[in-house]
Every structure is written in structure tokens, then in C-alpha cells.
Design a protein around this motif. Structure first.
Motif, PDB file in Angstrom:
ATOM      1  N   MET A   1       0.771  -1.048  -0.218  1.00 57.45           N
ATOM      2  CA  MET A   1       0.072   0.089  -0.045  1.00 57.45           C
ATOM      3  C   MET A   1       0.778   1.272  -0.017  1.00 57.45           C
ATOM      4  SD  MET A   1      -3.131   1.196   2.482  1.00 57.45           S
ATOM      5  CE  MET A   1      -3.502  -0.592   3.224  1.00 57.45           C
ATOM      6  N   ASP A   2       0.716   2.245  -0.928  1.00 58.50           N
ATOM      7  CA  ASP A   2       1.447   3.233  -0.967  1.00 58.50           C
ATOM      8  C   ASP A   2       0.921   4.288   0.062  1.00 58.50           C
ATOM      9  OD1 ASP A   2      -0.773   3.808  -2.396  1.00 58.50           O
ATOM     10  OD2 ASP A   2       0.252   5.016  -3.803  1.00 58.50           O
ATOM     11  N   THR A   3       1.635   5.522   0.002  1.00 62.16           N
ATOM     12  CA  THR A   3       1.255   6.497   1.097  1.00 62.16           C
ATOM     13  C   THR A   3       0.028   7.193   0.905  1.00 62.16           C
ATOM     14  OG1 THR A   3       2.770   7.958  -0.123  1.00 62.16           O
ATOM     15  CG2 THR A   3       3.830   6.765   1.722  1.00 62.16           C
ATOM     16  N   TRP A   4      -0.180   7.492  -0.470  1.00 59.71           N
ATOM     17  CA  TRP A   4      -1.713   8.071  -0.699  1.00 59.71           C
ATOM     18  C   TRP A   4      -2.874   7.120  -0.584  1.00 59.71           C
ATOM     19  CZ3 TRP A   4      -2.398  12.937  -1.881  1.00 59.71           C
ATOM     20  CH2 TRP A   4      -1.352  13.894  -2.072  1.00 59.71           C
ATOM     21  N   THR A   5      -2.706   5.787  -0.846  1.00 55.38           N
ATOM     22  CA  THR A   5      -3.690   4.926  -0.476  1.00 55.38           C
ATOM     23  C   THR A   5      -3.895   4.747   0.914  1.00 55.38           C
ATOM     24  OG1 THR A   5      -3.111   3.408  -2.459  1.00 55.38           O
ATOM     25  CG2 THR A   5      -4.607   2.458  -0.906  1.00 55.38           C
ATOM     26  N   PHE A   6      -2.803   4.716   1.676  1.00 56.03           N
ATOM     27  CA  PHE A   6      -2.857   4.569   3.241  1.00 56.03           C
ATOM     28  C   PHE A   6      -3.537   5.993   3.793  1.00 56.03           C
ATOM     29  CE2 PHE A   6      -0.958   5.104   7.328  1.00 56.03           C
ATOM     30  CZ  PHE A   6      -1.505   4.087   8.053  1.00 56.03           C
ATOM     31  N   GLY A   7      -3.116   7.078   3.332  1.00 60.53           N
ATOM     32  CA  GLY A   7      -3.637   8.358   3.736  1.00 60.53           C
ATOM     33  C   GLY A   7      -4.998   8.453   3.582  1.00 60.53           C
ATOM     34  N   TRP A   8      -5.677   8.195   2.323  1.00 55.98           N
ATOM     35  CA  TRP A   8      -6.971   8.213   1.967  1.00 55.98           C
ATOM     36  C   TRP A   8      -7.699   7.283   2.928  1.00 55.98           C
ATOM     37  CZ3 TRP A   8      -9.763  11.754   0.003  1.00 55.98           C
ATOM     38  CH2 TRP A   8      -9.112  12.698  -0.893  1.00 55.98           C
ATOM     39  N   THR A   9      -7.299   6.033   3.092  1.00 52.50           N
ATOM     40  CA  THR A   9      -7.846   4.993   3.845  1.00 52.50           C
ATOM     41  C   THR A   9      -8.115   5.590   5.221  1.00 52.50           C
ATOM     42  OG1 THR A   9      -6.911   3.485   2.541  1.00 52.50           O
ATOM     43  CG2 THR A   9      -7.944   2.926   4.734  1.00 52.50           C
ATOM     44  N   VAL A  10      -6.986   6.013   5.929  1.00 52.25           N
ATOM     45  CA  VAL A  10      -7.183   6.617   7.161  1.00 52.25           C
ATOM     46  C   VAL A  10      -8.084   7.755   7.239  1.00 52.25           C
ATOM     47  CG1 VAL A  10      -5.966   7.740   9.233  1.00 52.25           C
ATOM     48  CG2 VAL A  10      -4.708   5.794   7.920  1.00 52.25           C
ATOM     49  N   ALA A  11      -8.026   8.767   6.263  1.00 53.77           N
ATOM     50  CA  ALA A  11      -8.999   9.633   6.521  1.00 53.77           C
ATOM     51  C   ALA A  11     -10.499   9.334   6.256  1.00 53.77           C
ATOM     52  CB  ALA A  11      -8.683  10.653   5.227  1.00 53.77           C
ATOM     53  N   LEU A  12     -10.609   8.322   5.521  1.00 53.43           N
ATOM     54  CA  LEU A  12     -11.873   7.856   5.364  1.00 53.43           C
ATOM     55  C   LEU A  12     -12.549   7.020   6.534  1.00 53.43           C
ATOM     56  CD1 LEU A  12     -11.996   6.820   1.544  1.00 53.43           C
ATOM     57  CD2 LEU A  12     -13.190   8.839   2.547  1.00 53.43           C
ATOM     58  N   ILE A  13     -11.774   6.279   7.093  1.00 51.05           N
ATOM     59  CA  ILE A  13     -12.093   5.761   8.306  1.00 51.05           C
ATOM     60  C   ILE A  13     -12.255   6.602   9.376  1.00 51.05           C
ATOM     61  CG2 ILE A  13     -11.172   4.188  10.067  1.00 51.05           C
ATOM     62  CD1 ILE A  13     -10.033   2.166   7.698  1.00 51.05           C
ATOM     63  N   GLY A  14     -11.471   7.782   9.380  1.00 49.84           N
ATOM     64  CA  GLY A  14     -11.720   8.424  10.748  1.00 49.84           C
ATOM     65  C   GLY A  14     -12.994   9.476  10.457  1.00 49.84           C
ATOM     66  N   MET A  15     -13.308   9.880   9.208  1.00 48.58           N
ATOM     67  CA  MET A  15     -14.281  10.739   8.945  1.00 48.58           C
ATOM     68  C   MET A  15     -15.771   9.862   9.449  1.00 48.58           C
ATOM     69  SD  MET A  15     -13.862  13.182   6.006  1.00 48.58           S
ATOM     70  CE  MET A  15     -12.804  12.251   4.860  1.00 48.58           C
ATOM     71  N   GLY A  16     -15.580   8.547   8.725  1.00 48.13           N
ATOM     72  CA  GLY A  16     -16.511   7.783   8.908  1.00 48.13           C
ATOM     73  C   GLY A  16     -16.997   7.438  10.396  1.00 48.13           C
ATOM     74  N   GLY A  17     -15.739   7.020  11.169  1.00 46.10           N
ATOM     75  CA  GLY A  17     -15.910   6.896  12.399  1.00 46.10           C
ATOM     76  C   GLY A  17     -16.600   8.027  13.445  1.00 46.10           C
ATOM     77  N   THR A  18     -16.094   9.277  12.977  1.00 42.98           N
ATOM     78  CA  THR A  18     -16.756  10.491  13.465  1.00 42.98           C
ATOM     79  C   THR A  18     -18.132  10.803  13.120  1.00 42.98           C
ATOM     80  OG1 THR A  18     -14.577  11.567  13.303  1.00 42.98           O
ATOM     81  CG2 THR A  18     -16.719  13.061  13.654  1.00 42.98           C
TER      82      THR A  18
END
Length: 46
Positions: A1-18
């Protein structure tokens, strides 16, 4: 997993969790309002 994919995944999981936590809190507040309704008229003091 490259850094962009990891960043988008973390951002989407964070927003969804919120959003999920906010939804659960709103349901909890709704439940508490139904359990403890607010009186429309203040109690009269003598």
C-alpha cells in the motif's frame, strides 16, 4: 500500500468513525429526551 492509498484510507475511516459516533450520540440524546421529558410549564413557587 503506497502512502496516498494509506492516507485516503485513514482519512475515510476517521471521517466515517466520527459520523458514526455523532449518530450514536444523537440517538442517545433522543432516548434520554424520551425517558426524561422536559416540562412545558415551570413549577410555581409559593
Amino acid at each position: 500500500m503506497d502512502t496516498w492509498t494509506f492516507g485516503w484510507t485513514v482519512a475515510l475511516i476517521g471521517m466515517g468513525g466520527t459520523m458514526l459516533v455523532l449518530w450514536i450520540l444523537s440517538l442517545l440524546i433522543l432516548l434520554l429526551k424520551k425517558l426524561f421529558p422536559q416540562n412545558a410549564q415551570p413549577a410555581e413557587r409559593s
